[in-house]
Motif scaffolding. Structure first.
Motif, mmCIF file in Angstrom:
data_model
loop_
_atom_site.group_PDB
_atom_site.id
_atom_site.type_symbol
_atom_site.label_atom_id
_atom_site.label_comp_id
_atom_site.label_asym_id
_atom_site.label_seq_id
_atom_site.Cartn_x
_atom_site.Cartn_y
_atom_site.Cartn_z
ATOM 1 N N LYS A 47 0.825 -1.211 0.000
ATOM 2 C CA LYS A 47 0.000 0.000 0.000
ATOM 3 C C LYS A 47 0.860 1.263 0.000
ATOM 4 O O LYS A 47 0.545 2.248 0.672
ATOM 5 C CB LYS A 47 -0.955 0.015 1.199
ATOM 6 N N SER A 48 1.962 1.203 -0.743
ATOM 7 C CA SER A 48 2.841 2.366 -0.849
ATOM 8 C C SER A 48 2.207 3.417 -1.758
ATOM 9 O O SER A 48 1.147 3.205 -2.347
ATOM 10 C CB SER A 48 4.204 1.940 -1.398
ATOM 11 N N SER A 49 2.904 4.530 -1.905
ATOM 12 C CA SER A 49 2.402 5.619 -2.738
ATOM 13 C C SER A 49 2.659 5.336 -4.217
ATOM 14 O O SER A 49 3.732 4.859 -4.592
ATOM 15 C CB SER A 49 3.099 6.928 -2.348
ATOM 16 N N TRP A 50 1.671 5.652 -5.048
ATOM 17 C CA TRP A 50 1.836 5.491 -6.490
ATOM 18 C C TRP A 50 2.851 6.483 -7.057
ATOM 19 O O TRP A 50 3.291 6.338 -8.205
ATOM 20 C CB TRP A 50 0.500 5.654 -7.198
ATOM 21 N N TRP A 51 3.224 7.467 -6.265
ATOM 22 C CA TRP A 51 4.255 8.394 -6.726
ATOM 23 C C TRP A 51 5.620 7.724 -6.781
ATOM 24 O O TRP A 51 6.534 8.227 -7.434
ATOM 25 C CB TRP A 51 4.312 9.619 -5.816
ATOM 26 N N LEU A 52 5.784 6.560 -6.115
ATOM 27 C CA LEU A 52 7.059 5.841 -6.153
ATOM 28 C C LEU A 52 7.375 5.314 -7.553
ATOM 29 O O LEU A 52 8.423 5.676 -8.127
ATOM 30 C CB LEU A 52 7.069 4.715 -5.120
ATOM 31 N N PRO A 53 6.547 4.453 -8.153
ATOM 32 C CA PRO A 53 6.867 4.007 -9.519
ATOM 33 C C PRO A 53 6.889 5.162 -10.515
ATOM 34 O O PRO A 53 7.657 5.146 -11.481
ATOM 35 C CB PRO A 53 5.763 2.994 -9.841
ATOM 36 N N GLY A 54 6.034 6.176 -10.275
ATOM 37 C CA GLY A 54 6.050 7.342 -11.158
ATOM 38 C C GLY A 54 7.389 8.055 -11.128
ATOM 39 O O GLY A 54 7.924 8.459 -12.164
ATOM 40 N N GLY A 55 7.955 8.208 -9.927
ATOM 41 C CA GLY A 55 9.242 8.877 -9.799
ATOM 42 C C GLY A 55 10.378 8.085 -10.416
ATOM 43 O O GLY A 55 11.269 8.648 -11.063
ATOM 44 N N ILE A 56 10.360 6.754 -10.214
ATOM 45 C CA ILE A 56 11.400 5.909 -10.815
ATOM 46 C C ILE A 56 11.350 6.002 -12.340
ATOM 47 O O ILE A 56 12.383 6.160 -13.000
ATOM 48 C CB ILE A 56 11.230 4.450 -10.357
ATOM 49 N N PHE A 57 10.142 5.911 -12.890
ATOM 50 C CA PHE A 57 10.002 5.956 -14.348
ATOM 51 C C PHE A 57 10.402 7.326 -14.894
ATOM 52 O O PHE A 57 11.174 7.406 -15.866
ATOM 53 C CB PHE A 57 8.557 5.644 -14.734
ATOM 54 N N TYR A 58 9.929 8.384 -14.276
ATOM 55 C CA TYR A 58 10.194 9.750 -14.763
ATOM 56 C C TYR A 58 11.678 10.084 -14.673
ATOM 57 O O TYR A 58 12.288 10.534 -15.660
ATOM 58 C CB TYR A 58 9.369 10.741 -13.948
ATOM 59 N N ALA A 59 12.276 9.849 -13.509
ATOM 60 C CA ALA A 59 13.685 10.186 -13.331
ATOM 61 C C ALA A 59 14.588 9.259 -14.125
ATOM 62 O O ALA A 59 15.542 9.702 -14.784
ATOM 63 C CB ALA A 59 14.050 10.131 -11.844
ATOM 64 N N GLY A 60 14.285 7.952 -14.086
ATOM 65 C CA GLY A 60 15.124 7.002 -14.808
ATOM 66 C C GLY A 60 15.104 7.224 -16.301
ATOM 67 O O GLY A 60 16.155 7.210 -16.967
ATOM 68 N N LEU A 61 13.919 7.450 -16.850
ATOM 69 C CA LEU A 61 13.811 7.676 -18.290
ATOM 70 C C LEU A 61 14.472 8.985 -18.703
ATOM 71 O O LEU A 61 14.977 9.099 -19.819
ATOM 72 C CB LEU A 61 12.339 7.665 -18.719
ATOM 73 N N SER A 62 14.506 9.955 -17.800
ATOM 74 C CA SER A 62 15.191 11.221 -18.097
ATOM 75 C C SER A 62 16.646 10.960 -18.459
ATOM 76 O O SER A 62 17.151 11.437 -19.475
ATOM 77 C CB SER A 62 15.109 12.166 -16.889
ATOM 78 N N GLY A 63 17.336 10.197 -17.597
ATOM 79 C CA GLY A 63 18.738 9.905 -17.867
ATOM 80 C C GLY A 63 18.938 9.033 -19.088
ATOM 81 O O GLY A 63 19.819 9.292 -19.921
ATOM 82 N N ILE A 64 18.117 8.003 -19.225
ATOM 83 C CA ILE A 64 18.256 7.065 -20.348
ATOM 84 C C ILE A 64 18.016 7.768 -21.683
ATOM 85 O O ILE A 64 18.781 7.603 -22.646
ATOM 86 C CB ILE A 64 17.283 5.885 -20.183
ATOM 87 N N ALA A 65 16.952 8.551 -21.766
ATOM 88 C CA ALA A 65 16.607 9.214 -23.026
ATOM 89 C C ALA A 65 17.673 10.229 -23.435
ATOM 90 O O ALA A 65 18.082 10.272 -24.608
ATOM 91 C CB ALA A 65 15.244 9.894 -22.908
#
Length: 277
Positions: free
Chosen positions: A100-118
């Motif tokens: 029951k963690s926050s949905w902002w967790l996967p959102g942050g991983i995807f947003y920040a991680g994709l920033s560097g990768i892209a």
């Protein structure tokens, strides 16, 4: 010129100098810049959304995920960036469902991680990658600057008053025209035969950059935050400066992936897609 505007201009020049130097050097230097952006974006995202306060363990996993992505970006196989990002984001989603963690967790991983990768994928390791990075920078920076000044000069109907009351349609249109012109200027400085395809791509990246700006404004308004951080004098945080850049990077990256899949050419780079090489 107001002191605040002067501070913004000086900070923008310093940041642009760092970014262009890393772009010129390419290789490890640019991957390091991309990794710093990804790490800082995750820090500011987790701070804005209060992940550390609400779910310490989940946020620790988020830091681990971004660290893995950045280490792979710096020292690993660049082709594994997206699989790593997908697997870690899915794991974060499972953590949300189980704990029951926050949905902002996967959102942050995807947003920040994709920033560097892209961003790393756009620069690549060759000369077309250098031009591609300059092209994306030029489109985003010209869009951002002209949208600000045209919007202030002309005013008019608001673009998205509930999300960002200061943005206007006149600024958005003026910024888009400037972004397309800047992208065309970079292209013609290195390649002949400017065509409609390149202008359309510059238009799409300019629009994507403005959507990224609105997305970050939505996040900040959702949590009652004025700036994403205080790292950059006159600008706030890193997310405040790179929101448009990362969304334009997302657009270029995903369009290149879709094109490579369509053409069945897994070796095609982002630069090759942008410039039709």
């Amino acid at each position: 010129m107001s002191p605040e505007l002067r501070k913004r201009i000086v900070s923008a020049i310093v940041l642009a100098a760092f970014a262009l130097t890393a772009t010129w050097l390419g290789g490890f230097a640019f991957r390091l810049l991309s990794s710093v952006i990804a790490l800082t974006v995750y820090y500011e995202w987790s701070t804005i959304t209060r992940l550390a306060e609400k779910d310490f363990a989940g946020n620790a996993f988020g830091w681990l995920a971004i660290a893995v992505i950045c280490l792979n970006l710096l020292f690993g196989d660049q082709g594994m960036g997206v699989p790593f990002l997908g697997g870690l984001t899915i794991t974060a989603v499972l953590l949300v469902l189980v704990r029951k963690s926050s949905w902002w967790l996967p959102g942050g991983i995807f947003y920040a991680g994709l920033s560097g990768i892209a961003l790393g994928a756009i620069r690549g390791a060759d000369e077309p990658g250098f031009v591609a990075a300059l092209f994306v920078f030029a489109v985003v920076w010209a869009t951002d600057i002209l949208a600000y000044f045209v919007g202030r000069a002309i005013g008019g109907p608001k673009l998205a008053p509930r999300i960002s009351p200061g943005k206007t349609w006149s600024g958005a249109i003026g910024g888009t025209i400037a972004g397309v012109a800047a992208g065309a200027a970079i292209f013609t400085a290195f390649f002949p035969n400017l065509g409609l395809r390149l202008l359309l791509l510059a238009f799409l990246l300019s629009v994507a950059g403005q959507i990224g700006d609105l997305f970050e404004s939505f996040i900040k308004r959702r949590f009652g935050v004025k700036d994403s951080g205080r790292l950059i004098p006159g600008h706030g945080g890193v997310m405040d400066r790179v929101d448009g850049l990362v969304f334009a990077g997302f657009a270029a990256f995903f369009l290149a992936i879709i094109n490579a899949a369509w053409m069945q050419d897994g070796s095609a780079s982002v630069a090759a897609f942008l410039f039709g090489l």
